[in-house]
Enzyme design. Structure first.
Site, PDB file in Angstrom:
ATOM      1  N   ASP A  10       0.289   4.359   3.950  1.00 57.83           N
ATOM      2  CA  ASP A  10      -0.226   3.269   3.135  1.00 57.83           C
ATOM      3  C   ASP A  10       0.117   1.957   3.862  1.00 57.83           C
ATOM      4  O   ASP A  10       1.002   1.943   4.731  1.00 57.83           O
ATOM      5  CB  ASP A  10       0.464   3.325   1.766  1.00 57.83           C
ATOM      6  CG  ASP A  10       0.225   2.074   0.955  1.00 57.83           C
ATOM      7  OD1 ASP A  10      -0.942   1.703   0.786  1.00 57.83           O
ATOM      8  OD2 ASP A  10       1.212   1.468   0.502  1.00 57.83           O
TER       9      ASP A  10
HETATM   10 MG    MG Z   1       1.167   0.112  -1.209  1.00 60.45          MG
END
Ligand code: MG
Length: 235
Positions: A10
């Site tokens: 991410d």
């Molecule tokens: Mg994040």
């Protein structure tokens, strides 16, 4: 110790410090508008912003309504009428430039790229994420970048992960690990997609679900220890 081949990272609040980018963008916006950003106004902005996003999640208002009214609502409380759409545009231009790294981010991806194939999995605007990854120096460490806007769906949707998996060389569910800070999109999303998950949780937030992440870490460097087999898994 399980051997992984593919690591999915991410971006926001995992590799790049989105919270810092938000704070800086807000202060640049206020400076440009020649307004004083007091701690009280900053706090009030957070409350209004969170309230609007909550209404969005509940399906009461659209995304445009959130971003285009947050500043006009804020300033109205302080007796000033502003163009919410214009201020949002200015704020967004500052936010897009924010690329402060999370502690240890470069060192960790530099170490891991020798042994693993690294990919980016991020919800956001494609041009913005691309720009921020390049400016931060993270870009060259990744084999590919999958931004939700370009994919057409987002984490935690299964379709998003299917799209990503179909584009990874020698992909196997068993040899793939996702690393991210947001429980719903990264951990629940990864879990539902059938891969192992590593919850980057520096603030040690509680987990209110019955989904157990495969690993949980407080610093990015902990990931290296886990992959080296130096730390036991979370369960
Ligand atoms: Mg994040």
């Amino acid at each position: 110790m399980k051997q992984y081949r593919t690591l999915l990272f991410d971006v926001d609040n995992t590799l790049l410090d989105f919270s810092a980018a938000e704070r800086e963008a807000l202060s640049s916006l206020f400076e440009e508008q020649e307004l004083a950003l007091t701690p009280e106004i900053g706090q009030r902005y957070m409350e209004i912003n969170q309230g609007l996003w909550k209404s969005f999640e509940e399906g009461k208002i659209g995304r445009d309504k959130v971003v285009n009214t947050r500043f006009s609502l804020l300033f109205r409380e302080y007796g000033k009428e502003v163009d919410g759409v214009f201020l949002e545009k200015r704020y967004r231009s500052y936010l897009d430039k924010g690329h402060q790294l999370m502690e240890g981010a470069i060192e960790v991806v530099e170490t891991l790229q020798n042994k693993y194939d690294l990919y980016i999995v991020t919800n956001g605007v494609a041009a913005t994420q691309d720009k921020r990854l390049r400016a931060s120096g993270l870009y060259p460490y990744f084999k590919d970048i999958f931004v939700s806007e370009a994919v057409g769906c987002q984490k935690p949707m299964k379709q998003y992960f299917d799209f990503v998996f179909a584009r990874i060389d020698q992909f196997s569910l068993e040899e793939t690990l996702i690393i991210g800070d947001t429980f719903n999109s990264d951990i629940k999303g990864g879990h539902l997609a059938g891969i192992d998950t590593c919850w980057f949780n520096p603030e040690q937030k509680p987990n209110h679900t019955d989904i157990v992440p495969t690993y949980e870490i407080q610093t990015l460097r902990d990931l290296i220890n886990i992959l080296n087999g130096d730390s036991p898994p979370a369960h």
